[in-house]
Motif scaffolding. Structure first.
Motif, PDB file in Angstrom:
ATOM      1  N   ALA A  52       0.860  -1.182   0.000  1.00  0.00           N
ATOM      2  CA  ALA A  52       0.000   0.000   0.000  1.00  0.00           C
ATOM      3  C   ALA A  52       0.895   1.230   0.000  1.00  0.00           C
ATOM      4  N   SER A  79      -3.115   0.514  -3.592  1.00  0.00           N
ATOM      5  CA  SER A  79      -2.865  -0.727  -2.877  1.00  0.00           C
ATOM      6  C   SER A  79      -3.129  -1.889  -3.812  1.00  0.00           C
ATOM      7  N   GLN A 107      -3.896  10.642  -1.836  1.00  0.00           N
ATOM      8  CA  GLN A 107      -4.015   9.582  -2.825  1.00  0.00           C
ATOM      9  C   GLN A 107      -3.425   8.311  -2.243  1.00  0.00           C
ATOM     10  N   SER A 108      -3.920   7.186  -2.725  1.00  0.00           N
ATOM     11  CA  SER A 108      -3.355   5.920  -2.265  1.00  0.00           C
ATOM     12  C   SER A 108      -3.455   4.886  -3.382  1.00  0.00           C
ATOM     13  N   GLN A 127       0.622   5.374   0.312  1.00  0.00           N
ATOM     14  CA  GLN A 127      -0.232   6.515   0.640  1.00  0.00           C
ATOM     15  C   GLN A 127       0.565   7.788   0.456  1.00  0.00           C
TER      16      GLN A 127
END
Length: 137
Positions: A15, A27, A24-25, A17
């Motif tokens: 993940a 994963s 925003q991320s 971040q």
């Protein structure tokens, strides 16, 4: 018959971040095989759909997403296309092996490595980023 040496292999979740105003991320599940010099990274959605497949060697790197394929001399550039941000893939191989390696702007915490977890933070360049990896061999 000579047995081929086994290539290192890890699988798990990662993940990423980004700490910015519009956080925003990214994963994905992952399968990583090989080394920083030659290998393959497959990124999968939580449902198991392939988001991208990266392969690299001394000749360059290839990114396959769906029916499209791109090539580049830069693994980092192609990886940034998939994740939306540059992540230090060469340092990640060291971190997975328990080697504290510096990567430009990134600091890794390997204290939970024996439980299959790595956390790395990037402070520079902005925006700040946190990369979390949970893995098995």
């Amino acid at each position: 018959m000579v047995a081929k040496p086994e290539r290192p292999y890890w699988s798990g979740r990662l993940a990423l971040q980004m700490e910015e105003e519009s956080a925003q991320s990214f994963s994905a599940l992952f399968e990583l095989e090989g080394s920083e010099d030659q290998g393959e990274l497959i990124l999968l959605s939580p449902l198991g759909n392939t988001l991208g497949k990266l392969k690299w060697s001394s000749e360059g790197a290839t990114l396959q997403t769906g029916q499209q394929e791109q090539t580049s001399h830069s693994l980092d550039a192609l990886l940034a296309q998939v994740t939306g941000e540059a992540i230090p893939i060469k340092a990640i191989f060291d971190w997975l092996r328990g080697i504290e390696t510096n990567a430009a702007g990134w600091v890794a915490d390997l204290s939970a490595l024996s439980q299959g977890r790595i956390t790395a933070q990037r402070s520079d360049p902005k925006p700040k980023a946190i990369l979390r990896i949970a893995f098995t061999h």
